[in-house]
Enzyme design. Structure first.
Site, PDB file in Angstrom:
ATOM      1  N   ARG A   1     -54.876   9.463 -78.938  1.00  0.00           N
ATOM      2  CA  ARG A   1     -56.187   9.572 -78.276  1.00  0.00           C
ATOM      3  C   ARG A   1     -57.245  10.018 -79.262  1.00  0.00           C
ATOM      4  O   ARG A   1     -58.398   9.680 -79.151  1.00  0.00           O
ATOM      5  CB  ARG A   1     -56.122  10.558 -77.119  1.00  0.00           C
ATOM      6  CG  ARG A   1     -55.712  10.001 -75.791  1.00  0.00           C
ATOM      7  CD  ARG A   1     -54.263   9.547 -75.753  1.00  0.00           C
ATOM      8  NE  ARG A   1     -53.783   9.408 -74.389  1.00  0.00           N
ATOM      9  CZ  ARG A   1     -53.106  10.367 -73.742  1.00  0.00           C
ATOM     10  NH1 ARG A   1     -52.806  11.499 -74.345  1.00  0.00           N
ATOM     11  NH2 ARG A   1     -52.716  10.183 -72.502  1.00  0.00           N
ATOM     12  N   ASP A  24     -50.323   5.440 -77.519  1.00  0.00           N
ATOM     13  CA  ASP A  24     -50.793   5.628 -76.150  1.00  0.00           C
ATOM     14  C   ASP A  24     -51.782   4.512 -75.831  1.00  0.00           C
ATOM     15  O   ASP A  24     -52.026   3.646 -76.677  1.00  0.00           O
ATOM     16  CB  ASP A  24     -51.410   7.027 -75.937  1.00  0.00           C
ATOM     17  CG  ASP A  24     -51.127   7.526 -74.517  1.00  0.00           C
ATOM     18  OD1 ASP A  24     -51.538   6.859 -73.562  1.00  0.00           O
ATOM     19  OD2 ASP A  24     -50.471   8.588 -74.374  1.00  0.00           O
ATOM     20  N   HIS A  43     -48.181   4.019 -71.033  1.00  0.00           N
ATOM     21  CA  HIS A  43     -49.002   4.646 -72.078  1.00  0.00           C
ATOM     22  C   HIS A  43     -48.979   3.805 -73.361  1.00  0.00           C
ATOM     23  O   HIS A  43     -48.850   4.351 -74.457  1.00  0.00           O
ATOM     24  CB  HIS A  43     -48.479   6.058 -72.400  1.00  0.00           C
ATOM     25  CG  HIS A  43     -48.800   7.087 -71.352  1.00  0.00           C
ATOM     26  ND1 HIS A  43     -50.044   7.674 -71.241  1.00  0.00           N
ATOM     27  CD2 HIS A  43     -48.037   7.639 -70.385  1.00  0.00           C
ATOM     28  CE1 HIS A  43     -50.021   8.562 -70.246  1.00  0.00           C
ATOM     29  NE2 HIS A  43     -48.816   8.552 -69.711  1.00  0.00           N
ATOM     30  N   ASP A  88     -42.960   8.907 -69.723  1.00  0.00           N
ATOM     31  CA  ASP A  88     -43.650   9.581 -68.621  1.00  0.00           C
ATOM     32  C   ASP A  88     -44.620   8.655 -67.899  1.00  0.00           C
ATOM     33  O   ASP A  88     -45.098   7.674 -68.450  1.00  0.00           O
ATOM     34  CB  ASP A  88     -44.412  10.820 -69.128  1.00  0.00           C
ATOM     35  CG  ASP A  88     -45.426  10.475 -70.199  1.00  0.00           C
ATOM     36  OD1 ASP A  88     -45.124   9.598 -71.037  1.00  0.00           O
ATOM     37  OD2 ASP A  88     -46.527  11.059 -70.203  1.00  0.00           O
ATOM     38  N   GLU A  89     -44.861   9.014 -66.652  1.00  0.00           N
ATOM     39  CA  GLU A  89     -45.966   8.484 -65.857  1.00  0.00           C
ATOM     40  C   GLU A  89     -46.054   6.962 -65.813  1.00  0.00           C
ATOM     41  O   GLU A  89     -47.135   6.389 -65.906  1.00  0.00           O
ATOM     42  CB  GLU A  89     -47.299   9.075 -66.377  1.00  0.00           C
ATOM     43  CG  GLU A  89     -47.310  10.588 -66.301  1.00  0.00           C
ATOM     44  CD  GLU A  89     -48.571  11.210 -66.886  1.00  0.00           C
ATOM     45  OE1 GLU A  89     -49.232  11.945 -66.142  1.00  0.00           O
ATOM     46  OE2 GLU A  89     -48.889  10.962 -68.061  1.00  0.00           O
ATOM     47  N   TRP A  99     -41.877  19.093 -69.035  1.00  0.00           N
ATOM     48  CA  TRP A  99     -43.321  19.365 -69.056  1.00  0.00           C
ATOM     49  C   TRP A  99     -43.851  19.780 -67.690  1.00  0.00           C
ATOM     50  O   TRP A  99     -44.386  20.850 -67.543  1.00  0.00           O
ATOM     51  CB  TRP A  99     -44.102  18.184 -69.662  1.00  0.00           C
ATOM     52  CG  TRP A  99     -44.112  16.896 -68.885  1.00  0.00           C
ATOM     53  CD1 TRP A  99     -43.082  16.008 -68.776  1.00  0.00           C
ATOM     54  CD2 TRP A  99     -45.195  16.355 -68.136  1.00  0.00           C
ATOM     55  NE1 TRP A  99     -43.464  14.945 -68.009  1.00  0.00           N
ATOM     56  CE2 TRP A  99     -44.754  15.121 -67.596  1.00  0.00           C
ATOM     57  CE3 TRP A  99     -46.503  16.777 -67.861  1.00  0.00           C
ATOM     58  CZ2 TRP A  99     -45.573  14.311 -66.794  1.00  0.00           C
ATOM     59  CZ3 TRP A  99     -47.318  15.979 -67.071  1.00  0.00           C
ATOM     60  CH2 TRP A  99     -46.852  14.761 -66.547  1.00  0.00           C
ATOM     61  N   TYR A 107     -49.434  23.778 -73.169  1.00  0.00           N
ATOM     62  CA  TYR A 107     -50.336  22.644 -73.359  1.00  0.00           C
ATOM     63  C   TYR A 107     -51.611  23.213 -73.987  1.00  0.00           C
ATOM     64  O   TYR A 107     -52.469  23.753 -73.304  1.00  0.00           O
ATOM     65  CB  TYR A 107     -50.620  21.942 -72.029  1.00  0.00           C
ATOM     66  CG  TYR A 107     -49.691  20.778 -71.742  1.00  0.00           C
ATOM     67  CD1 TYR A 107     -48.365  20.808 -72.161  1.00  0.00           C
ATOM     68  CD2 TYR A 107     -50.131  19.638 -71.065  1.00  0.00           C
ATOM     69  CE1 TYR A 107     -47.509  19.734 -71.902  1.00  0.00           C
ATOM     70  CE2 TYR A 107     -49.285  18.570 -70.809  1.00  0.00           C
ATOM     71  CZ  TYR A 107     -47.976  18.632 -71.231  1.00  0.00           C
ATOM     72  OH  TYR A 107     -47.132  17.576 -70.975  1.00  0.00           O
ATOM     73  N   PHE A 108     -51.695  23.096 -75.290  1.00  0.00           N
ATOM     74  CA  PHE A 108     -52.817  23.740 -75.983  1.00  0.00           C
ATOM     75  C   PHE A 108     -54.119  22.957 -75.842  1.00  0.00           C
ATOM     76  O   PHE A 108     -55.131  23.339 -76.428  1.00  0.00           O
ATOM     77  CB  PHE A 108     -52.475  23.946 -77.463  1.00  0.00           C
ATOM     78  CG  PHE A 108     -51.495  25.065 -77.730  1.00  0.00           C
ATOM     79  CD1 PHE A 108     -50.965  25.819 -76.704  1.00  0.00           C
ATOM     80  CD2 PHE A 108     -51.110  25.370 -79.032  1.00  0.00           C
ATOM     81  CE1 PHE A 108     -50.057  26.851 -76.949  1.00  0.00           C
ATOM     82  CE2 PHE A 108     -50.220  26.403 -79.304  1.00  0.00           C
ATOM     83  CZ  PHE A 108     -49.686  27.132 -78.251  1.00  0.00           C
ATOM     84  N   ASP A 109     -54.093  21.855 -75.080  1.00  0.00           N
ATOM     85  CA  ASP A 109     -55.373  21.197 -74.791  1.00  0.00           C
ATOM     86  C   ASP A 109     -56.109  21.922 -73.670  1.00  0.00           C
ATOM     87  O   ASP A 109     -57.262  21.608 -73.396  1.00  0.00           O
ATOM     88  CB  ASP A 109     -55.180  19.719 -74.440  1.00  0.00           C
ATOM     89  CG  ASP A 109     -54.188  19.493 -73.310  1.00  0.00           C
ATOM     90  OD1 ASP A 109     -53.169  20.207 -73.255  1.00  0.00           O
ATOM     91  OD2 ASP A 109     -54.432  18.595 -72.481  1.00  0.00           O
ATOM     92  N   TRP A 152     -52.609  17.809 -76.806  1.00  0.00           N
ATOM     93  CA  TRP A 152     -53.088  16.517 -76.325  1.00  0.00           C
ATOM     94  C   TRP A 152     -54.547  16.365 -76.727  1.00  0.00           C
ATOM     95  O   TRP A 152     -55.268  17.360 -76.841  1.00  0.00           O
ATOM     96  CB  TRP A 152     -52.947  16.431 -74.806  1.00  0.00           C
ATOM     97  CG  TRP A 152     -51.535  16.454 -74.342  1.00  0.00           C
ATOM     98  CD1 TRP A 152     -50.869  17.502 -73.789  1.00  0.00           C
ATOM     99  CD2 TRP A 152     -50.595  15.374 -74.411  1.00  0.00           C
ATOM    100  NE1 TRP A 152     -49.572  17.146 -73.512  1.00  0.00           N
ATOM    101  CE2 TRP A 152     -49.377  15.848 -73.877  1.00  0.00           C
ATOM    102  CE3 TRP A 152     -50.658  14.059 -74.867  1.00  0.00           C
ATOM    103  CZ2 TRP A 152     -48.241  15.058 -73.797  1.00  0.00           C
ATOM    104  CZ3 TRP A 152     -49.530  13.265 -74.775  1.00  0.00           C
ATOM    105  CH2 TRP A 152     -48.333  13.763 -74.245  1.00  0.00           C
TER     106      TRP A 152
END
Ligand code: ACM
Ligand code: ZN
Length: 733
Positions: free
Chosen positions: A167, A196, A256, A319-320, A386, A411-413, A463
């Site tokens: 990203r 991604d 992704h 994921d997702e 997660w 999650y450091f975002d 992220w």
């Protein structure tokens, strides 16, 4: 405790903090021995065969700031009066362990392996004055190390950081610097999220469009992106390897990955041409599991990937995945029917199994987000847990391994706080403070001790979907007025220190108060090393109620900084009064204080927030929901008394705002009752928390009556559970 005692306790705490070695992560055993060793220009670095690289790294770390050009001597015997690096097979029980003895005439560092010796050198650097981290010569510093005997080894073998280079394309130089930042704290796994929807970052020679198309997004002046050439990757891997950092590549499947589909449309179910995503969302275009060409592509990509990354792991995301395309795809549906599968989820398991078989030829173990280890994988895999800790319990029972990359701790975002002026960052959960990170224990509560060998450790995730726009790392805006550290440094430091300690230090030796004290001296190290970081606010020690106000006691938790404060309702600045002793104030709301490192570097304010001040533009509080008022996954009524708040005819707006908890709130309708009779409603789906949508409800009151009772009934649910908290505000428009 009377005031005098409190005061003495405070002084004692400060003295003991400065009198201990402030090493982060805290070693397993340290005993100070009363001696000391001073590095001077004649100090020699001795090393045994096999440790040349570690000796050179140490030399490179010590030389710039000291200005000394150390003599390096490879030797087995006669090593004395210097810094001695050697192997000690007897301490090889943990391959990352080491022993370090600092005494009058020598620093003796031994490790079972080169990795252990490298970590010993990192400890040694933290025993030197902070100026050692500077790249320019520091005059007038005595490079004295207090004598100590240290025996050390990590608690967990996987001490990770993830960088989302898709990203936001982090330059190779930033990645190398990030590896240095990790090394300082003995972190050893760098997980690169290379793929991604918004960018493919790895050069694959057989598929040049993956990078000529997939690595770029936007048009004209907006065009942005980049990728790592295979040469770049080799350089990163070699750099990391010297520092005992394993780089694990993540090639996401099946979702992704719009960036690969944009480059090669045959990879998707529809075959249509798409463009690399320029706004953050999760694309519905996923790899087609029905066509064999998808598997051929994967095999080719893995072949080149494995030639670059020596790691024994390959991360396959997982994921997702949204299955809409698979449901409509004749190839995927044929595959499903041929295999006798019932659900698309089972098709994903099939995909994972085939990929697992494909990579096992290279002796690679697959790693994936917790979705991949839920069902069906019989061969062992590593699940990165997660969003659902429960998945860890099932995974280990099924024989898999786990790494905790838990959203709520690492999650450091997410920003550290909600303080006005905090960096703009992810907002779909509560902020993650330094203290919250420190509460992580990869051995989850309730996990049977017999599964310990299957818990590999933990990883934090940086992220970057918040930073999808733009070509440059975002500078911290002028609120932190003048700090120009880069965003990602700010999000990483000091939280990486907490992550490192919970991964390294025996649990019995961990303790927040002690960690906070040891952290005081770390910030100066960041300053010298040129790393950005978030300056912590002053710490409130007490606010005793006094006769005509409060007596406030604060503590500065950054060595070399000072506290400045204001008591007149304005925000403290780098030019406000310096705090030297407890101060009396009339009203808490009028007080604020900041940690000032220098005129350009200071913290966000410490202050006493009014509850919900961030929602003050939405009017008056009319209700608060908490878990007891939310049914859970089913819709239920949440009632609010709006008498006095609906106070005349007109148009009103009701705003729902999530504040805390695991679940966002989903709202189906809002009905307004006058004296028990429904008078109006606004029926639409709204959400608050996470991806906020349509969380404002509007209605008009036409036949207001003085003295009437107004009730508002909202139909709501939590989207995961009833663990949702928030508040509703009403405003006359
Ligand atoms: C994730 O955050 N989707 C792993
Ligand atoms: Zn398909």
């Amino acid at each position: 405790m009377n005031k005098l005692m409190l005061c003495c306790a405070f002084i004692l705490a400060a003295v003991s903090a400065s009198a201990q070695l402030n090493i982060v992560p805290l070693p397993k055993h340290i005993t100070e021995n009363g001696t000391s060793f001073t590095i001077v220009k004649d100090t020699k670095i001795y090393y045994e065969q096999g440790l040349k690289a570690q000796a050179e790294l140490l030399n490179a770390a010590l030389s710039p700031a000291t200005g000394f050009d150390f003599e390096m001597i490879q030797s087995k015997q006669g090593m004395q009066n210097g810094i001695i690096l050697k192997f000690d097979k007897s301490s090889a029980a943990n391959k990352e362990g080491y022993r370090l003895t600092v005494k009058n005439n020598a620093v003796v560092l031994s490790g079972g392996t080169a990795a252990g010796v490298f970590y010993g050198t990192q400890t040694l650097l933290q025993m030197l004055p902070a100026a050692i981290h500077d790249q320019t010569r520091q005059k007038g510093v005595t490079w004295k190390i207090r004598g100590a005997d240290i025996e050390d080894a990590p608690l967990w073998g996987w001490r990770g950081m993830m960088l989302d280079v898709s990203r936001y394309f982090f330059s190779k130089d930033y990645v190398l610097k990030f590896i240095d930042m990790m090394s300082m704290y003995k972190m050893n796994v760098l997980h690169l999220h290379l793929v991604d929807d918004a960018g493919w970052r790895l050069e694959i020679k057989k598929y040049p469009k993956l990078t000529s198309v997939g690595a770029w997004r936007g048009d004209g002046a907006e065009r942005t992106g980049g990728y790592y050439t295979q040469e770049d990757i080799k350089e990163m891997v070699a750099y990391a390897s010297l520092r005992n950092v394993d780089i694990i590549p993540e090639i996401e499947i099946p979702a992704h990955t719009l960036s690969s589909i944009a480059a090669y449309p045959f990879l998707s179910c529809t075959g249509e041409q798409y463009v690399v995503q320029t706004q953050h969302s999760i694309s519905k275009e996923i790899l087609c599991v029905g066509k064999e060409s998808t598997f051929d592509f994967m095999a080719d990509v893995f072949k080149e990937t494995f030639a670059l990354f020596p790691s024994k792991y390959i991360h396959i995301g997982g994921d997702e995945a949204n299955y809409d395309r698979w449901k409509a795809c004749p190839h995927c549906q044929k595959r499903k029917a041929d295999l006798g599968l019932k659900t698309e989820k089972e098709l994903q398991v099939y995909f994972n199994q085939r990929v697992q078989k494909m990579v096992s030829k290279y002796s690679k173990t697959i790693v994936g987000w917790n979705e991949i280890i839920e069902d069906g994988l019989t061969d062992k895999a590593v699940g990165m847990i997660w969003n659902d800790q429960q998945k860890a319990f099932k995974a280990v029972e099924d024989g898999h391994y786990t790494v905790m990359t838990l959203t709520e701790y690492s999650y450091f975002d997410f920003p550290e706080s909600k303080i006005p002026g905090e960096v703009k960052a992810a907002g779909w959960r509560s902020p993650i403070s330094l203290e919250k990170v420190y509460q992580l224990n990869p051995m989850l509560k309730g996990m049977d001790e017999k599964y310990r060998p299957q818990i590999l450790g933990a990883s934090a995730a940086l992220w970057s979907d918040q930073f999808i726009h733009g070509t440059l790392l975002q500078e911290i805006p002028l609120l932190n007025e003048n700090r120009s550290e880069k965003y990602f440094d700010y999000l990483s430091f000091p939280r990486m220190a907490a992550m490192a300690e919970v991964c390294w230090t025996p649990v019995a030796r961990q303790g927040w108060t002690d960690f906070e004290q040891r952290m005081r001296s770390q910030y100066k190290r960041y300053d010298h090393a040129g790393y950005g970081y978030r300056v912590p606010q002053p710490k409130l020690i007490s606010n005793e109620k006094a006769a005509d106000g409060y007596l406030l006691k604060l503590e500065n938790i950054v060595d070399g900084a000072e506290i400045r404060y204001s008591t007149d309702g304005t925000r403290a600045s780098a030019y406000s009064a310096v705090y030297t002793q407890p101060i009396k104030i009339k009203q808490l709301a009028d007080f604020s204080a900041i940690t000032v490192v220098n005129r350009n570097v200071y913290s966000l304010p410490f202050y006493f927030p009014e509850k919900y001040e961030q929602f003050k533009n939405y009017g008056e509080l009319v209700g608060e929901w908490k878990p007891s008022k939310v049914k859970g996954k089913e819709f239920g009524l949440f009632e609010m008394n709006a008498s006095g708040k609906i106070n005349g005819n007109g148009n009103y707006q009701l705003a729902f705002w999530y504040t805390d908890g695991d679940s966002r709130l989903e709202i189906k309708s809002v009905e307004v009752y006058k004296n028990g009779v429904k008078v109006t409603e606004d029926v639409h789906d709204g959400f608050t928390g996470g991806s906020q949508q349509n969380n404002l409800y509007k209605f008009s009151i036409k036949e207001y009556e003085t003295g009437a009772e107004f009730t508002i009934k909202a139909l709501v649910r939590g989207d995961i559970s009833n663990d949702s908290n928030g508040a509703v505000f009403i405003k006359k428009l």
